[in-house]
Design a protein around this motif. Structure first.
Motif, PDB file in Angstrom:
ATOM      1  N   ALA A  70       5.880   2.071  -4.081  1.00  0.00           N
ATOM      2  CA  ALA A  70       5.620   3.096  -5.106  1.00  0.00           C
ATOM      3  C   ALA A  70       5.821   4.503  -4.539  1.00  0.00           C
ATOM      4  O   ALA A  70       6.467   5.347  -5.164  1.00  0.00           O
ATOM      5  CB  ALA A  70       4.209   2.946  -5.676  1.00  0.00           C
ATOM      6  N   GLY A  71       5.289   4.758  -3.369  1.00  0.00           N
ATOM      7  CA  GLY A  71       5.456   6.076  -2.758  1.00  0.00           C
ATOM      8  C   GLY A  71       6.904   6.367  -2.409  1.00  0.00           C
ATOM      9  O   GLY A  71       7.386   7.492  -2.575  1.00  0.00           O
ATOM     10  N   ASP A  76      12.041   9.088  -3.467  1.00  0.00           N
ATOM     11  CA  ASP A  76      13.481   8.996  -3.753  1.00  0.00           C
ATOM     12  C   ASP A  76      13.828   9.791  -5.009  1.00  0.00           C
ATOM     13  O   ASP A  76      14.801  10.543  -5.039  1.00  0.00           O
ATOM     14  CB  ASP A  76      13.906   7.536  -3.977  1.00  0.00           C
ATOM     15  CG  ASP A  76      13.846   6.680  -2.722  1.00  0.00           C
ATOM     16  OD1 ASP A  76      13.741   7.235  -1.609  1.00  0.00           O
ATOM     17  OD2 ASP A  76      13.890   5.443  -2.874  1.00  0.00           O
ATOM     18  N   VAL A  77      13.031   9.600  -6.053  1.00  0.00           N
ATOM     19  CA  VAL A  77      13.282  10.285  -7.330  1.00  0.00           C
ATOM     20  C   VAL A  77      13.072  11.787  -7.164  1.00  0.00           C
ATOM     21  O   VAL A  77      13.856  12.599  -7.671  1.00  0.00           O
ATOM     22  CB  VAL A  77      12.406   9.693  -8.457  1.00  0.00           C
ATOM     23  CG1 VAL A  77      12.518  10.510  -9.727  1.00  0.00           C
ATOM     24  CG2 VAL A  77      12.809   8.238  -8.715  1.00  0.00           C
ATOM     25  N   GLN A  78      12.036  12.167  -6.440  1.00  0.00           N
ATOM     26  CA  GLN A  78      11.778  13.584  -6.197  1.00  0.00           C
ATOM     27  C   GLN A  78      12.984  14.219  -5.473  1.00  0.00           C
ATOM     28  O   GLN A  78      13.435  15.306  -5.845  1.00  0.00           O
ATOM     29  CB  GLN A  78      10.506  13.751  -5.369  1.00  0.00           C
ATOM     30  CG  GLN A  78      10.112  15.197  -5.160  1.00  0.00           C
ATOM     31  CD  GLN A  78       8.828  15.346  -4.373  1.00  0.00           C
ATOM     32  OE1 GLN A  78       8.589  14.607  -3.413  1.00  0.00           O
ATOM     33  NE2 GLN A  78       7.996  16.284  -4.775  1.00  0.00           N
ATOM     34  N   ASP A  79      13.515  13.539  -4.459  1.00  0.00           N
ATOM     35  CA  ASP A  79      14.677  14.055  -3.722  1.00  0.00           C
ATOM     36  C   ASP A  79      15.913  14.144  -4.620  1.00  0.00           C
ATOM     37  O   ASP A  79      16.646  15.132  -4.577  1.00  0.00           O
ATOM     38  CB  ASP A  79      14.977  13.170  -2.515  1.00  0.00           C
ATOM     39  CG  ASP A  79      13.913  13.258  -1.433  1.00  0.00           C
ATOM     40  OD1 ASP A  79      13.077  14.188  -1.474  1.00  0.00           O
ATOM     41  OD2 ASP A  79      13.911  12.378  -0.549  1.00  0.00           O
ATOM     42  N   GLU A 103       3.832  16.967  -2.930  1.00  0.00           N
ATOM     43  CA  GLU A 103       4.430  16.037  -1.983  1.00  0.00           C
ATOM     44  C   GLU A 103       3.655  14.730  -2.006  1.00  0.00           C
ATOM     45  O   GLU A 103       2.497  14.686  -2.427  1.00  0.00           O
ATOM     46  CB  GLU A 103       4.417  16.637  -0.579  1.00  0.00           C
ATOM     47  CG  GLU A 103       5.262  17.896  -0.482  1.00  0.00           C
ATOM     48  CD  GLU A 103       5.225  18.513   0.898  1.00  0.00           C
ATOM     49  OE1 GLU A 103       5.050  17.773   1.886  1.00  0.00           O
ATOM     50  OE2 GLU A 103       5.352  19.741   0.976  1.00  0.00           O
ATOM     51  N   ILE A 104       4.320  13.671  -1.534  1.00  0.00           N
ATOM     52  CA  ILE A 104       3.694  12.347  -1.470  1.00  0.00           C
ATOM     53  C   ILE A 104       2.999  12.184  -0.122  1.00  0.00           C
ATOM     54  O   ILE A 104       3.573  12.497   0.915  1.00  0.00           O
ATOM     55  CB  ILE A 104       4.761  11.231  -1.626  1.00  0.00           C
ATOM     56  CG1 ILE A 104       5.344  11.228  -3.022  1.00  0.00           C
ATOM     57  CG2 ILE A 104       4.185   9.867  -1.279  1.00  0.00           C
ATOM     58  CD1 ILE A 104       4.426  10.709  -4.091  1.00  0.00           C
ATOM     59  N   GLU A 105       1.765  11.688  -0.165  1.00  0.00           N
ATOM     60  CA  GLU A 105       1.043  11.292   1.045  1.00  0.00           C
ATOM     61  C   GLU A 105       0.384   9.961   0.792  1.00  0.00           C
ATOM     62  O   GLU A 105      -0.154   9.761  -0.294  1.00  0.00           O
ATOM     63  CB  GLU A 105      -0.021  12.335   1.407  1.00  0.00           C
ATOM     64  CG  GLU A 105       0.494  13.414   2.294  1.00  0.00           C
ATOM     65  CD  GLU A 105      -0.639  14.262   2.872  1.00  0.00           C
ATOM     66  OE1 GLU A 105      -1.825  13.873   2.775  1.00  0.00           O
ATOM     67  OE2 GLU A 105      -0.325  15.309   3.409  1.00  0.00           O
ATOM     68  N   PRO A 106       0.382   9.059   1.720  1.00  0.00           N
ATOM     69  CA  PRO A 106       1.131   9.136   2.960  1.00  0.00           C
ATOM     70  C   PRO A 106       2.610   8.950   2.691  1.00  0.00           C
ATOM     71  O   PRO A 106       2.992   8.338   1.693  1.00  0.00           O
ATOM     72  CB  PRO A 106       0.564   7.993   3.795  1.00  0.00           C
ATOM     73  CG  PRO A 106       0.085   6.991   2.779  1.00  0.00           C
ATOM     74  CD  PRO A 106      -0.360   7.795   1.596  1.00  0.00           C
ATOM     75  N   ASP A 111      -1.200   3.184  -1.341  1.00  0.00           N
ATOM     76  CA  ASP A 111      -2.011   4.104  -2.139  1.00  0.00           C
ATOM     77  C   ASP A 111      -1.473   5.538  -2.085  1.00  0.00           C
ATOM     78  O   ASP A 111      -2.195   6.466  -1.706  1.00  0.00           O
ATOM     79  CB  ASP A 111      -3.470   4.044  -1.666  1.00  0.00           C
ATOM     80  CG  ASP A 111      -4.420   4.746  -2.625  1.00  0.00           C
ATOM     81  OD1 ASP A 111      -4.117   4.806  -3.832  1.00  0.00           O
ATOM     82  OD2 ASP A 111      -5.452   5.258  -2.158  1.00  0.00           O
ATOM     83  N   PRO A 112      -0.214   5.739  -2.488  1.00  0.00           N
ATOM     84  CA  PRO A 112       0.373   7.077  -2.412  1.00  0.00           C
ATOM     85  C   PRO A 112      -0.216   8.038  -3.444  1.00  0.00           C
ATOM     86  O   PRO A 112      -0.539   7.641  -4.557  1.00  0.00           O
ATOM     87  CB  PRO A 112       1.854   6.829  -2.688  1.00  0.00           C
ATOM     88  CG  PRO A 112       1.873   5.609  -3.543  1.00  0.00           C
ATOM     89  CD  PRO A 112       0.718   4.764  -3.048  1.00  0.00           C
ATOM     90  N   HIS A 113      -0.347   9.299  -3.040  1.00  0.00           N
ATOM     91  CA  HIS A 113      -0.886  10.355  -3.895  1.00  0.00           C
ATOM     92  C   HIS A 113       0.046  11.554  -3.885  1.00  0.00           C
ATOM     93  O   HIS A 113       0.737  11.816  -2.896  1.00  0.00           O
ATOM     94  CB  HIS A 113      -2.262  10.813  -3.385  1.00  0.00           C
ATOM     95  CG  HIS A 113      -3.364   9.917  -3.783  1.00  0.00           C
ATOM     96  ND1 HIS A 113      -3.564   8.675  -3.237  1.00  0.00           N
ATOM     97  CD2 HIS A 113      -4.344  10.078  -4.697  1.00  0.00           C
ATOM     98  CE1 HIS A 113      -4.608   8.114  -3.788  1.00  0.00           C
ATOM     99  NE2 HIS A 113      -5.113   8.950  -4.688  1.00  0.00           N
TER     100      HIS A 113
END
Length: 139
Positions: A70-71, A76-79, A103-106, A111-113
């Motif tokens: 998911a992260g 990928d989509v953000q880029d 930004e995505i973390e981690p 459990d990406p946020h």
């Protein structure tokens, strides 16, 4: 008519693998975030599909990475959006200064946020951006 053929019998569905479940979940979460910002146009949905296809291959090579999908799809989509349309998602927390993307973390973990590094806060889990930003604005 063949007496052995029973038209009322339907074959049982094939169980969905953990990989396919993770890919479907990642697609749904990222599409929810895109829709919350009214960014889910056809070309953007195609970006999601392209990422999911690439990540399918990636997880087939490294099965332990299934919880990271998911992260990775979100990144990928953000880029891809940055290259074609501009920054996404714009931070809903910082009301002043230059608009900046979350930004995505981690970067590689479960459990990406979405995180605002400028304010130093977790904004939302991937898939829950609409709740954090108040959902789609008026058009």
């Amino acid at each position: 008519m063949d007496p052995s053929h029973n038209p009322s019998h339907t074959p049982s569905p094939t169980p969905v693998s953990a990989l396919e479940q993770a890919l479907h979940a990642a697609r749904a979460l990222v599409l929810a975030d895109l829709a919350s910002g009214e960014v889910a146009a056809a070309d953007v949905v195609s970006m999601v599909e392209e990422s999911v296809a690439q990540r399918r291959w990636w997880v087939e090579q490294w099965p332990d990475g299934v919880t990271f999908v998911a992260g990775l799809v979100a990144q990928d989509v953000q880029d891809a959006l940055l290259e074609r349309h501009g920054r996404w998602p714009i931070c809903p927390v910082c009301g002043s200064g230059d608009p900046h993307a979350l930004e995505i973390e981690p970067e590689l973990g479960p459990d990406p946020h979405w995180v605002c590094h400028k304010a130093g806060v977790k904004v939302a889990a991937v898939g829950s951006l609409g709740a954090a930003s108040g959902g789609p604005g008026p058009s």
